[in-house]
Write a protein that holds these residues in place. Structure first.
Motif, PDB file in Angstrom:
ATOM      1  N   ARG A  84      38.057  46.768  41.930  1.00  0.00           N
ATOM      2  CA  ARG A  84      39.133  46.001  41.023  1.00  0.00           C
ATOM      3  C   ARG A  84      39.697  44.858  41.814  1.00  0.00           C
ATOM      4  O   ARG A  84      39.792  43.577  41.313  1.00  0.00           O
ATOM      5  N   VAL A  85      39.912  44.987  43.046  1.00  0.00           N
ATOM      6  CA  VAL A  85      40.267  43.845  43.725  1.00  0.00           C
ATOM      7  C   VAL A  85      39.289  42.815  43.985  1.00  0.00           C
ATOM      8  O   VAL A  85      39.233  41.633  43.706  1.00  0.00           O
ATOM      9  N   ALA A  86      37.947  43.285  44.453  1.00  0.00           N
ATOM     10  CA  ALA A  86      36.860  42.402  44.780  1.00  0.00           C
ATOM     11  C   ALA A  86      36.608  41.559  43.459  1.00  0.00           C
ATOM     12  O   ALA A  86      36.306  40.454  43.708  1.00  0.00           O
ATOM     13  N   TYR A  87      36.480  42.162  42.423  1.00  0.00           N
ATOM     14  CA  TYR A  87      35.938  41.453  41.267  1.00  0.00           C
ATOM     15  C   TYR A  87      36.739  40.484  40.729  1.00  0.00           C
ATOM     16  O   TYR A  87      36.517  39.570  40.104  1.00  0.00           O
ATOM     17  N   LEU A  88      38.002  40.771  40.740  1.00  0.00           N
ATOM     18  CA  LEU A  88      39.233  39.785  40.554  1.00  0.00           C
ATOM     19  C   LEU A  88      39.213  38.559  41.352  1.00  0.00           C
ATOM     20  O   LEU A  88      39.610  37.389  40.833  1.00  0.00           O
ATOM     21  N   SER A  98      50.824  46.098  51.035  1.00  0.00           N
ATOM     22  CA  SER A  98      50.136  45.313  51.121  1.00  0.00           C
ATOM     23  C   SER A  98      50.774  43.805  50.956  1.00  0.00           C
ATOM     24  O   SER A  98      51.770  43.817  50.721  1.00  0.00           O
ATOM     25  N   GLU A  99      49.872  42.951  51.297  1.00  0.00           N
ATOM     26  CA  GLU A  99      50.094  41.486  51.247  1.00  0.00           C
ATOM     27  C   GLU A  99      49.041  40.635  50.816  1.00  0.00           C
ATOM     28  O   GLU A  99      47.976  40.797  51.596  1.00  0.00           O
ATOM     29  N   LEU A 126      43.081  34.798  51.248  1.00  0.00           N
ATOM     30  CA  LEU A 126      42.441  33.812  50.559  1.00  0.00           C
ATOM     31  C   LEU A 126      42.595  32.388  51.139  1.00  0.00           C
ATOM     32  O   LEU A 126      43.819  32.010  50.933  1.00  0.00           O
ATOM     33  N   ALA A 127      41.597  31.588  51.817  1.00  0.00           N
ATOM     34  CA  ALA A 127      41.957  30.424  52.374  1.00  0.00           C
ATOM     35  C   ALA A 127      40.943  29.333  51.639  1.00  0.00           C
ATOM     36  O   ALA A 127      40.140  29.518  51.274  1.00  0.00           O
ATOM     37  N   GLY A 128      41.535  28.034  51.894  1.00  0.00           N
ATOM     38  CA  GLY A 128      40.990  26.957  51.642  1.00  0.00           C
ATOM     39  C   GLY A 128      40.768  26.829  50.047  1.00  0.00           C
ATOM     40  O   GLY A 128      41.691  27.299  49.219  1.00  0.00           O
ATOM     41  N   ASP A 129      39.641  26.822  49.486  1.00  0.00           N
ATOM     42  CA  ASP A 129      39.328  26.699  47.773  1.00  0.00           C
ATOM     43  C   ASP A 129      39.739  27.945  47.300  1.00  0.00           C
ATOM     44  O   ASP A 129      39.725  28.018  46.040  1.00  0.00           O
ATOM     45  N   LEU A 130      39.502  29.067  48.183  1.00  0.00           N
ATOM     46  CA  LEU A 130      40.036  30.520  47.500  1.00  0.00           C
ATOM     47  C   LEU A 130      41.435  30.619  47.450  1.00  0.00           C
ATOM     48  O   LEU A 130      41.744  31.509  46.432  1.00  0.00           O
ATOM     49  N   SER A 131      42.284  29.775  47.929  1.00  0.00           N
ATOM     50  CA  SER A 131      43.723  30.153  47.794  1.00  0.00           C
ATOM     51  C   SER A 131      44.233  30.360  46.259  1.00  0.00           C
ATOM     52  O   SER A 131      45.201  30.786  45.914  1.00  0.00           O
ATOM     53  N   GLY A 132      43.586  29.310  45.475  1.00  0.00           N
ATOM     54  CA  GLY A 132      43.907  29.159  44.126  1.00  0.00           C
ATOM     55  C   GLY A 132      43.919  30.383  43.214  1.00  0.00           C
ATOM     56  O   GLY A 132      44.420  30.491  42.260  1.00  0.00           O
ATOM     57  N   LEU A 133      42.988  31.271  43.917  1.00  0.00           N
ATOM     58  CA  LEU A 133      42.536  32.779  43.307  1.00  0.00           C
ATOM     59  C   LEU A 133      44.054  33.524  43.045  1.00  0.00           C
ATOM     60  O   LEU A 133      43.961  34.735  42.368  1.00  0.00           O
ATOM     61  N   ALA A 134      44.937  33.224  43.920  1.00  0.00           N
ATOM     62  CA  ALA A 134      46.092  34.154  44.279  1.00  0.00           C
ATOM     63  C   ALA A 134      47.082  34.132  42.800  1.00  0.00           C
ATOM     64  O   ALA A 134      47.010  33.191  42.254  1.00  0.00           O
ATOM     65  N   GLY A 135      47.356  35.491  42.469  1.00  0.00           N
ATOM     66  CA  GLY A 135      48.194  35.419  41.186  1.00  0.00           C
ATOM     67  C   GLY A 135      48.642  36.856  41.127  1.00  0.00           C
ATOM     68  O   GLY A 135      48.564  37.790  41.859  1.00  0.00           O
ATOM     69  N   GLU A 136      49.818  36.923  40.072  1.00  0.00           N
ATOM     70  CA  GLU A 136      50.422  38.397  40.017  1.00  0.00           C
ATOM     71  C   GLU A 136      49.477  39.488  39.669  1.00  0.00           C
ATOM     72  O   GLU A 136      49.649  40.508  40.353  1.00  0.00           O
ATOM     73  N   ARG A 137      48.456  39.053  38.959  1.00  0.00           N
ATOM     74  CA  ARG A 137      47.426  40.290  38.564  1.00  0.00           C
ATOM     75  C   ARG A 137      46.686  40.719  39.857  1.00  0.00           C
ATOM     76  O   ARG A 137      46.528  41.866  40.093  1.00  0.00           O
ATOM     77  N   LEU A 138      46.384  39.908  40.725  1.00  0.00           N
ATOM     78  CA  LEU A 138      45.864  40.047  41.993  1.00  0.00           C
ATOM     79  C   LEU A 138      46.526  40.918  42.898  1.00  0.00           C
ATOM     80  O   LEU A 138      46.328  42.059  43.467  1.00  0.00           O
ATOM     81  N   VAL A 139      47.873  40.385  42.816  1.00  0.00           N
ATOM     82  CA  VAL A 139      48.765  41.135  43.898  1.00  0.00           C
ATOM     83  C   VAL A 139      49.078  42.594  43.392  1.00  0.00           C
ATOM     84  O   VAL A 139      49.167  43.489  44.210  1.00  0.00           O
ATOM     85  N   ARG A 158      48.450  45.874  45.470  1.00  0.00           N
ATOM     86  CA  ARG A 158      49.266  46.874  45.845  1.00  0.00           C
ATOM     87  C   ARG A 158      49.162  48.263  45.316  1.00  0.00           C
ATOM     88  O   ARG A 158      49.021  49.257  46.225  1.00  0.00           O
ATOM     89  N   THR A 159      48.172  48.492  44.392  1.00  0.00           N
ATOM     90  CA  THR A 159      47.654  49.646  43.754  1.00  0.00           C
ATOM     91  C   THR A 159      46.750  50.278  45.068  1.00  0.00           C
ATOM     92  O   THR A 159      46.683  51.361  45.241  1.00  0.00           O
ATOM     93  N   LEU A 160      45.804  49.303  45.510  1.00  0.00           N
ATOM     94  CA  LEU A 160      44.911  49.842  46.525  1.00  0.00           C
ATOM     95  C   LEU A 160      45.599  50.246  47.974  1.00  0.00           C
ATOM     96  O   LEU A 160      45.177  51.440  48.278  1.00  0.00           O
ATOM     97  N   GLY A 161      46.778  49.404  48.089  1.00  0.00           N
ATOM     98  CA  GLY A 161      47.354  49.726  49.176  1.00  0.00           C
ATOM     99  C   GLY A 161      48.128  50.946  49.377  1.00  0.00           C
ATOM    100  O   GLY A 161      48.144  51.996  50.187  1.00  0.00           O
ATOM    101  N   ARG A 162      48.712  51.248  48.087  1.00  0.00           N
ATOM    102  CA  ARG A 162      49.250  52.625  47.737  1.00  0.00           C
ATOM    103  C   ARG A 162      48.562  53.926  48.035  1.00  0.00           C
ATOM    104  O   ARG A 162      48.759  54.801  48.730  1.00  0.00           O
ATOM    105  N   MET A 163      47.220  53.558  47.456  1.00  0.00           N
ATOM    106  CA  MET A 163      46.325  54.756  47.317  1.00  0.00           C
ATOM    107  C   MET A 163      45.811  55.157  49.067  1.00  0.00           C
ATOM    108  O   MET A 163      45.316  56.176  49.090  1.00  0.00           O
ATOM    109  N   VAL A 164      45.906  54.092  49.714  1.00  0.00           N
ATOM    110  CA  VAL A 164      45.503  54.533  51.261  1.00  0.00           C
ATOM    111  C   VAL A 164      46.702  54.482  52.192  1.00  0.00           C
ATOM    112  O   VAL A 164      46.738  54.593  53.533  1.00  0.00           O
TER     113      VAL A 164
END
Length: 489
Positions: free
Chosen positions: A427-431, A483-484, A456-469, A473-479
């Protein structure tokens, strides 16, 4: 490519899409002709059985022309092999088909059945048994290699004839014959791979009686005691009184008790730990024998998953990149993973996007159903369930509310947890990638000071957003980690 398989009970045509490591049937039809009926007594193929078989073969030849079959193989087994008029029948078949007929010896039949199991089972170790109408072939397999084998006159039709249609007499004949087979002494602690239509019918009946949640025959597994006890019950009561007998075709029912007798005797004599049903046998063994060594060494599950990814995903290359991306995630998160869990995860990555054309509300459900019931080899039922669940979670989130709970019954706690973790990671990867290649290799997932960090560096930095965060966070809790999301313009 097509195979016409002329058995002692049935004559079948299977047309395959191509000669590959995981061949896909595109057409499959059989006729129960009973060629082996009374052969052991009269020594001849019955005229009515021959007429029915030849009519089916004529139909199959026309179908091959319609399907533009480029290569046709015709096989015949015990009934034709043992009959005095078998050579006349062979000549008529060859005239109809226009290709030579390959009359298999008992040893060749056993070898092809074993190769079929090797082609469709990941690293089989045990004894392969192929029950036809005229004979039973037994052969041991280990690490992809075929060992010793034996052919016994215990096919369903043969046993019915020699016993005079007496199940009690058939039981005595079976016990006496099986007691002489030294090969079965190698079975203790191993697996028996059951091939043949009668044994598949027994398995289908067992699945129906227990309300099994997955309607897939290949890979259905039972303990030796379970199947032996079940066969005992089936062989000792009138067929029409058996619970759920309606799931077995009427044409198969007359031989059910005889097949049950033989399977029970084999299992009890060999003391195998479990019995696994294989729908791949002589025909698939023939195809497998035609592959070169490199193709044979391919993983059948991954081969099939790659073919399905090529047909149905937005980018097959993205599936390969997802494998590498989750490889790194498993490494940095220090999650323990067996070799079998790793290959299942790789297959799940290849299958993760096959449902994208469905309506968004049903992608999870449709992907689960496609994968759970797909024509896959090299995977057991818990593995199928894991693949289906991981893809369901990738679409629906880490919830079980909209999924039938029965599919979860097939996996243990650990494999269910792995499916949930992989679903969360995807779910993180596809977002990030939107299923397009070339993105995930530039979006590393690392661990720093016990935090799961996505950069996410360079042109990918614009992909950051609340949904991805939130997904990170869900993935981090599961392991068990914070998360950051680190965006670097």
């Amino acid at each position: 490519m097509a195979v016409i398989d002329i058995g002692s009970n049935s004559v079948r045509l299977v047309v395959y899409e191509a000669l590959t490591r995981s061949p896909t049937p595109i057409f499959n039809e059989k006729t129960l002709c009973g060629l082996g009926r009374n052969v052991l007594i009269s020594g001849r193929l019955a005229d009515d059985a021959v007429a029915k078989a030849l009519a089916s073969i004529r139909r199959f030849r026309v179908l091959c022309n319609q399907l533009n079959v480029g290569e046709l193989h015709v096989l015949a087994t015990a009934a034709v092999r043992d009959a005095k008029n078998g050579d006349v029948f062979i000549a008529e078949c060859e005239a109809i088909c226009g290709v030579p007929l390959k009359l298999l010896s008992g040893r060749e039949e056993a070898n092809f059945a074993a190769l079929g199991v090797i082609s469709g089972t990941y690293r089989p170790d045990g004894i392969v048994g192929d029950l036809g109408g005229g004979s039973l072939e037994l052969v041991d397999v280990k690490d992809g290699r075929i060992g010793g084998g034996v052919t016994l006159p215990l096919g369903g039709l043969a046993l019915q004839d020699t016993s005079g249609y007496s199940v009690k007499k058939a039981e005595r004949i079976t016990a006496k014959t099986i007691a002489k087979v030294d090969l079965l002494k190698k079975g203790k602690g191993h697996t028996f791979y059951a091939v043949g239509g009668t044994w598949r019918s027994l398995a289908k009946l067992h699945m129906a009686q227990r309300g099994y949640p997955l309607n897939v025959m290949h890979g259905y597994a039972l303990t030796g005691k379970e199947i032996a006890d079940f066969c005992y019950l089936v062989s000792r009561q009138p067929t029409d009184t058996i619970s759920r007998i309606e799931v077995v075709a009427e044409s198969r029912r007359p031989l059910l008790a005889y097949g049950a007798l033989v399977l029970e005797a084999v299992v009890r004599a060999s003391k195998v730990d479990r019995v696994v049903i294989s729908v791949l046998g002589v025909r698939e063994g023939l195809l497998y024998s035609m592959l070169d060594e490199i193709e044979r060494d391919q993983d059948p599950l991954l081969s099939a998953a790659r073919e399905l990814s090529l047909l149905r995903s937005r980018s097959p290359r993205h599936g390969e990149e997802l494998i590498a991306w989750t490889d790194r995630f498993m490494e940095v998160s220090h999650l323990e993973e067996t070799a079998e869990e790793r290959r299942l995860r790789h297959a799940a990555c290849l299958l993760a996007d096959i449902g994208w054309r469905a309506h968004p509300d049903y992608r999870g459900e449709q992907s689960l159903n496609i994968i759970a019931h797909a024509n896959f080899a090299g995977v057991d039922h818990p593995g199928r369930a894991y693949l289906a669940l991981a893809t369901f979670y990738r679409h629906e989130g880490i919830i079980d509310e909209f999924m039938s709970p029965r599919i979860r019954e097939l996996v243990g706690v650990r494999l269910l947890d792995r499916a949930r973790v992989l679903g969360a990671a995807m779910r993180v990867a596809y977002l990030i990638s939107a299923a397009m290649p070339g993105v995930l290799p530039r979006a590393p997932l690392t661990v720093e000071d016990r935090r799961l960090v996505l950069t996410l560096a360079g042109d990918l930095s614009g992909l950051a957003g609340e949904r991805l965060v939130n997904r990170l966070r869900t993935l981090g809790r599961m392991v068990g980690r914070d998360s950051e999301l680190r965006a670097i313009p």
